[in-house]
Write an enzyme that holds these catalytic residues in place. Sequence first.
Site, PDB file in Angstrom:
ATOM      1  N   ARG A   1      18.910   6.571  -3.991  1.00 56.80           N
ATOM      2  CA  ARG A   1      19.494   5.600  -4.909  1.00 56.80           C
ATOM      3  C   ARG A   1      21.002   5.782  -5.009  1.00 56.80           C
ATOM      4  NH1 ARG A   1      14.925   7.194  -8.130  1.00 56.80           N
ATOM      5  NH2 ARG A   1      16.248   8.298  -9.621  1.00 56.80           N
TER       6      ARG A   1
ATOM      7  N   SER B   1       4.175   1.959   2.347  1.00 57.17           N
ATOM      8  CA  SER B   1       4.386   0.666   3.002  1.00 57.17           C
ATOM      9  C   SER B   1       5.862   0.296   3.082  1.00 57.17           C
ATOM     10  CB  SER B   1       3.632  -0.431   2.253  1.00 57.17           C
ATOM     11  OG  SER B   1       4.124  -0.548   0.922  1.00 57.17           O
TER      12      SER B   1
ATOM     13  N   ASP C   1      17.611  10.732  -4.242  1.00 58.55           N
ATOM     14  CA  ASP C   1      18.721  10.855  -3.294  1.00 58.55           C
ATOM     15  C   ASP C   1      19.034   9.539  -2.600  1.00 58.55           C
ATOM     16  OD1 ASP C   1      18.843  13.505  -3.954  1.00 58.55           O
ATOM     17  OD2 ASP C   1      17.797  14.215  -2.161  1.00 58.55           O
TER      18      ASP C   1
ATOM     19  N   GLU D   1      13.229   7.673 -17.535  1.00 58.15           N
ATOM     20  CA  GLU D   1      11.859   8.103 -17.288  1.00 58.15           C
ATOM     21  C   GLU D   1      11.043   7.806 -18.539  1.00 58.15           C
ATOM     22  OE1 GLU D   1      11.951  12.181 -16.126  1.00 58.15           O
ATOM     23  OE2 GLU D   1      13.018  11.795 -14.244  1.00 58.15           O
TER      24      GLU D   1
ATOM     25  N   LYS E   1       7.577  -0.421   0.105  1.00 61.01           N
ATOM     26  CA  LYS E   1       7.833  -1.333  -1.014  1.00 61.01           C
ATOM     27  C   LYS E   1       8.959  -0.832  -1.928  1.00 61.01           C
ATOM     28  CE  LYS E   1       3.858   0.538  -3.634  1.00 61.01           C
ATOM     29  NZ  LYS E   1       3.540   1.589  -2.613  1.00 61.01           N
ATOM     30  N   SER E   2       9.052   0.482  -2.129  1.00 62.14           N
ATOM     31  CA  SER E   2      10.140   1.010  -2.962  1.00 62.14           C
ATOM     32  C   SER E   2      11.487   0.810  -2.288  1.00 62.14           C
ATOM     33  CB  SER E   2       9.906   2.496  -3.253  1.00 62.14           C
ATOM     34  OG  SER E   2       8.760   2.685  -4.062  1.00 62.14           O
TER      35      SER E   2
ATOM     36  N   HIS F   1      13.387   9.887  -3.488  1.00 60.86           N
ATOM     37  CA  HIS F   1      13.711   8.607  -4.124  1.00 60.86           C
ATOM     38  C   HIS F   1      15.058   8.698  -4.831  1.00 60.86           C
ATOM     39  CE1 HIS F   1      10.083   5.890  -3.951  1.00 60.86           C
ATOM     40  NE2 HIS F   1       9.608   6.993  -3.407  1.00 60.86           N
TER      41      HIS F   1
ATOM     42  N   GLY G   1       0.819  -1.198   0.000  1.00 59.19           N
ATOM     43  CA  GLY G   1       0.000   0.000   0.000  1.00 59.19           C
ATOM     44  C   GLY G   1       0.857   1.253   0.000  1.00 59.19           C
TER      45      GLY G   1
END
Length: 401
Positions: free
Chosen positions: A281, A239, A279, A289, A241-242, A277, A236
């Site tokens: 990685r 959550s 920063d 993209e 997940k990423s 996100h 969700g």
Amino acid sequence: MKVLISGTASAAGWPAPGCGCASCARVPRGRSRTSVRLDAPGVPPGGPVPHLPPGDPGPCLTPDRPVPHVTPVPRVGPVPRVPSGVTVPHGDLPSSGFVVLPPSGGSLPPGYQARSGPDGLTVTTPDGLRILYAAALPALPFPYATTGPAEEPDMVLVDVLDRPERLGDLRRRGLVGERTHVVAVDVDHRVPTEAELARRTALWGVRTVPDGTVIDLRDPPPTPPLLPRRTLLLGGSRSGKSAEAELRLAAEPDVLYVATGPSGEGDPEWSRRVRAHRDRRPAHWGTAETTDLAGVLRSATSPLLIDGLGTWITAVFDECGAWSGGEGLDAVAARCDELVAAWRQTRVRVVAVSDEVGLGVVPHTSSGRMFRDALGRLNQRLSMESEDVGLVVAGRLLGPI
């Protein structure tokens, strides 16, 4: 040459004294601070191995991140006592002296060379074996060479809980290969359980060993476990997940991050999400993209992280004019068919993130219901074509499912 890894934890150990966290409470067997001793052929055993004063944390990486306590070089002496509770098979320990790695002062015995650089401290033994302690060491109080080409070490000792992408960068530059022994050190309560530590290190191709382990560098490292080619992670909003998806690929030498959502132009809140996100990685990852996921899957030559399918199908609805239903929905279905076919035939490792839409309330608009149904069907189809599927809830992985 044999290496005795007598301790594997961070400076405070695991469990840390006086710490009441859940991780320290449930660790089944304690780990002492990292200490690695190298067999020193030809060096006669000496007297007791001296140590820094009790409670001295040694030099620091940063003001709040101490380097594990180690015995300074030269510290040559008899085989050290293995920590209580750890069993070492009889005959596995070499009978000659030891040189302790990493050093914090003094000089090296004859025949040993050391090089301090951005990747950490590399010690080369008289017989040409190289051991890299992959940590950002402070300025050392004695003359170490800081020049010379880096070569692939025979063993890498690395704090993967701190920065697993450091290992990926070493692999990308050819400093860690198939014959490199990679061992996790400095482990502690940054990971919730020993089982979670083992799960992560298996994903990263790192060996987790108990205190007192002896490794012979003349032997090949264990064969890493076979990792799933296709992984689908569901969860969700917020959550985790990423973050779990990024963790899966953190130690890979090359990864293409495929962002399917909008760039955030004109939307400050979304821009902050995108920036957070980005920063998080590793700097050596590539980024694409695009909404042409099928094309990316067909042409990829390195592992992919697709984040995520929810924003992708939103963009596809826009591109196909499907929010009002009709022929647009048929075009969306065709794009999903194309994606599933490419996912099924991909030859690279891929981790995709998607929203689990089956646990919420029924949307009160027809467009919301169409979106939910399309994404739910896509999740089901990709799940059936995946070797690994997991559900992430409140930052915890539930699965495989």
